[in-house]
Design a protein around this motif. Structure first.
Motif, PDB file in Angstrom:
ATOM      1  N   CYS A  51       6.375  25.865 -60.339  1.00 42.67           N
ATOM      2  CA  CYS A  51       5.566  24.932 -61.181  1.00 42.67           C
ATOM      3  C   CYS A  51       3.945  25.386 -61.032  1.00 42.67           C
ATOM      4  O   CYS A  51       3.154  24.299 -61.073  1.00 42.67           O
ATOM      5  CB  CYS A  51       5.641  23.554 -61.138  1.00 42.67           C
ATOM      6  SG  CYS A  51       7.455  23.158 -61.760  1.00 42.67           S
TER       7      CYS A  51
ATOM      8  N   ASP B  34       3.230  14.721 -58.082  1.00 39.10           N
ATOM      9  CA  ASP B  34       2.877  15.254 -59.178  1.00 39.10           C
ATOM     10  C   ASP B  34       3.832  15.971 -60.056  1.00 39.10           C
ATOM     11  O   ASP B  34       3.259  16.572 -60.856  1.00 39.10           O
ATOM     12  CB  ASP B  34       1.524  16.179 -58.687  1.00 39.10           C
ATOM     13  CG  ASP B  34       2.186  17.349 -57.914  1.00 39.10           C
ATOM     14  OD1 ASP B  34       3.197  17.178 -57.456  1.00 39.10           O
ATOM     15  OD2 ASP B  34       1.339  18.357 -57.783  1.00 39.10           O
TER      16      ASP B  34
ATOM     17  N   SER C 182      -8.838  17.323 -64.576  1.00 37.00           N
ATOM     18  CA  SER C 182      -7.823  16.743 -64.732  1.00 37.00           C
ATOM     19  C   SER C 182      -8.137  15.158 -64.628  1.00 37.00           C
ATOM     20  O   SER C 182      -8.972  14.764 -64.224  1.00 37.00           O
ATOM     21  CB  SER C 182      -6.606  16.925 -63.688  1.00 37.00           C
ATOM     22  OG  SER C 182      -6.205  18.108 -63.781  1.00 37.00           O
TER      23      SER C 182
ATOM     24  N   ARG D  24       3.956  20.243 -66.845  1.00 38.08           N
ATOM     25  CA  ARG D  24       2.937  20.569 -67.877  1.00 38.08           C
ATOM     26  C   ARG D  24       2.547  21.920 -67.509  1.00 38.08           C
ATOM     27  O   ARG D  24       1.981  22.633 -68.450  1.00 38.08           O
ATOM     28  CB  ARG D  24       1.780  19.595 -67.848  1.00 38.08           C
ATOM     29  CG  ARG D  24       2.009  18.361 -68.709  1.00 38.08           C
ATOM     30  CD  ARG D  24       1.015  17.528 -69.118  1.00 38.08           C
ATOM     31  NE  ARG D  24       0.386  16.704 -68.019  1.00 38.08           N
ATOM     32  CZ  ARG D  24       0.738  15.580 -67.547  1.00 38.08           C
ATOM     33  NH1 ARG D  24       1.653  15.024 -68.169  1.00 38.08           N
ATOM     34  NH2 ARG D  24       0.343  15.077 -66.630  1.00 38.08           N
ATOM     35  N   VAL D  25       2.192  22.408 -66.311  1.00 34.99           N
ATOM     36  CA  VAL D  25       1.641  23.833 -65.919  1.00 34.99           C
ATOM     37  C   VAL D  25       2.533  24.641 -66.563  1.00 34.99           C
ATOM     38  O   VAL D  25       2.249  25.911 -66.700  1.00 34.99           O
ATOM     39  CB  VAL D  25       1.444  23.863 -64.514  1.00 34.99           C
ATOM     40  CG1 VAL D  25       1.365  25.346 -64.128  1.00 34.99           C
ATOM     41  CG2 VAL D  25       0.585  22.854 -63.927  1.00 34.99           C
TER      42      VAL D  25
ATOM     43  N   PRO E 297      -2.430  25.892 -65.670  1.00 32.22           N
ATOM     44  CA  PRO E 297      -3.311  24.730 -64.651  1.00 32.22           C
ATOM     45  C   PRO E 297      -4.584  24.701 -65.624  1.00 32.22           C
ATOM     46  O   PRO E 297      -4.820  25.314 -66.481  1.00 32.22           O
ATOM     47  CB  PRO E 297      -3.670  25.677 -63.550  1.00 32.22           C
ATOM     48  CG  PRO E 297      -3.479  27.102 -63.861  1.00 32.22           C
ATOM     49  CD  PRO E 297      -2.405  27.262 -64.741  1.00 32.22           C
ATOM     50  N   PRO E 298      -5.050  23.319 -65.473  1.00 33.47           N
ATOM     51  CA  PRO E 298      -6.158  22.973 -66.212  1.00 33.47           C
ATOM     52  C   PRO E 298      -7.366  23.443 -65.837  1.00 33.47           C
ATOM     53  O   PRO E 298      -8.191  23.046 -65.490  1.00 33.47           O
ATOM     54  CB  PRO E 298      -6.081  21.178 -65.809  1.00 33.47           C
ATOM     55  CG  PRO E 298      -5.633  21.375 -64.278  1.00 33.47           C
ATOM     56  CD  PRO E 298      -4.526  22.507 -64.192  1.00 33.47           C
TER      57      PRO E 298
ATOM     58  N   ASP F  10       2.736  16.700 -63.718  1.00 30.67           N
ATOM     59  CA  ASP F  10       1.480  17.570 -63.972  1.00 30.67           C
ATOM     60  C   ASP F  10       2.054  19.037 -63.811  1.00 30.67           C
ATOM     61  O   ASP F  10       1.809  19.564 -64.438  1.00 30.67           O
ATOM     62  CB  ASP F  10       0.465  17.174 -62.922  1.00 30.67           C
ATOM     63  CG  ASP F  10      -0.241  15.962 -63.437  1.00 30.67           C
ATOM     64  OD1 ASP F  10      -0.204  15.553 -64.587  1.00 30.67           O
ATOM     65  OD2 ASP F  10      -0.830  15.239 -62.438  1.00 30.67           O
ATOM     66  N   ARG F  11       3.136  19.235 -63.011  1.00 27.96           N
ATOM     67  CA  ARG F  11       3.571  20.207 -62.479  1.00 27.96           C
ATOM     68  C   ARG F  11       4.468  20.970 -63.543  1.00 27.96           C
ATOM     69  O   ARG F  11       4.404  22.086 -63.992  1.00 27.96           O
ATOM     70  CB  ARG F  11       4.247  20.470 -61.230  1.00 27.96           C
ATOM     71  CG  ARG F  11       3.577  20.113 -60.057  1.00 27.96           C
ATOM     72  CD  ARG F  11       4.451  19.815 -58.653  1.00 27.96           C
ATOM     73  NE  ARG F  11       5.229  21.094 -58.337  1.00 27.96           N
ATOM     74  CZ  ARG F  11       6.332  21.032 -57.569  1.00 27.96           C
ATOM     75  NH1 ARG F  11       6.811  19.765 -57.406  1.00 27.96           N
ATOM     76  NH2 ARG F  11       7.018  21.942 -57.507  1.00 27.96           N
TER      77      ARG F  11
END
Length: 258
Positions: free
Chosen positions: A81, A230, A257, A236-237, A242-243, A233-234
């Motif tokens: 991720c 996390d 983030s 979503r990657v 990544p953001p 968040d991972r």
């Protein structure tokens, strides 16, 4: 899909293409450019050529694309991720294209006495499933090294990360080259096979390394050094990346983030 709007994303894809082209040219040229290819010292030479090439290019391109230069590494980073599905797909396409271009260049400049192009093949007496196992384990240690050496949570990493990864590549070749010619990089196996139209047991050089990459990612991220806090968040990657690296009015900006 925001990554596709980023200039940094396309620079990274170009970095994988350029890096893979150089890597295959340097390593394949070293593998076939010696009339004594059958001698044991050739295995050491080829292993060092592959390892040093990766170390050099990782140092040169790591800040641009991460210098995966290997579909198995890219798949491992995806399972971990750390990159998106879109980036993984474009990276692998760039790696395969770079390998094919470099293989074509080596084919055109090789001497008339050289008939080989470094096409990977199983050694005499090695069955396809045995080759699969060798490729899987050799790639496992490589992807494990990549994940551990680049883990941002660590504070104990000293020395050169590109060199460590290059040594891991060399170790994989020293281990596997006598069994399979060492195909721990599927794109490296693909380029010469495409130019020479030689795909015998070619699945070994894709399924073995890819399984090794996935197994290494699961082992490191979920068993040896879990990072589950996390996890949302991972995940979503995988979809958005990544953001970072979003382009606004032609400029790349970094998103923070919340």
């Amino acid at each position: 899909m925001t990554e596709l709007k980023s200039k940094a994303f396309w620079r990274a894809v170009l970095g994988e293409l350029v890096g893979m082209t150089l890597f295959i040219f340097l390593s394949i040229a070293a593998a076939i450019g010696n009339s004594n290819n059958g001698n044991p010292d050739q295995e050491v030479k080829v292993s060092l050529a592959f390892g040093l090439s990766i170390a050099t290019l990782a140092q040169s391109l790591g800040h641009i694309s991460g210098a995966h230069l290997n579909p198995a590494v890219t798949l491992g980073m995806l399972v971990s991720c750390q990159i998106s599905l879109v980036r993984a797909a474009f990276y692998i396409l760039a790696q395969m294209l770079g390998s094919s271009v470099a293989s074509g260049i080596v084919y055109s400049v090789r001497s008339n006495e050289t008939k080989s192009l470094g096409v990977n093949s199983l050694s005499r007496g090695v069955a396809p499933m045995q080759g699969f196992g060798v490729e899987m384990l050799a790639t496992f240690q490589l992807v494990l090294c990549v994940l551990a050496a680049t883990d941002k949570r660590r504070r104990d990493v000293a020395g050169s990360v590109p060199l460590a990864i290059g040594l891991s590549v060399a170790l994989g070749h020293l281990t596997a080259i006598s069994f399979t010619g060492c195909g721990i990089n599927p794109a490296r196996s693909f380029g010469p096979a495409l130019i020479m139209n030689e795909f015998t047991h070619h699945w070994v050089y894709w399924v073995g390394p890819m399984c090794g990459g996935v197994a290494a990612a699961f082992t490191y991220d979920f068993l040896l050094y879990p990072k589950t806090d996390d996890f949302p968040d991972r995940m979503r990657v995988l979809v958005s990346g990544p953001p970072t690296d979003y382009s606004v009015n032609g400029r790349d900006v970094e998103l923070s983030s919340k």
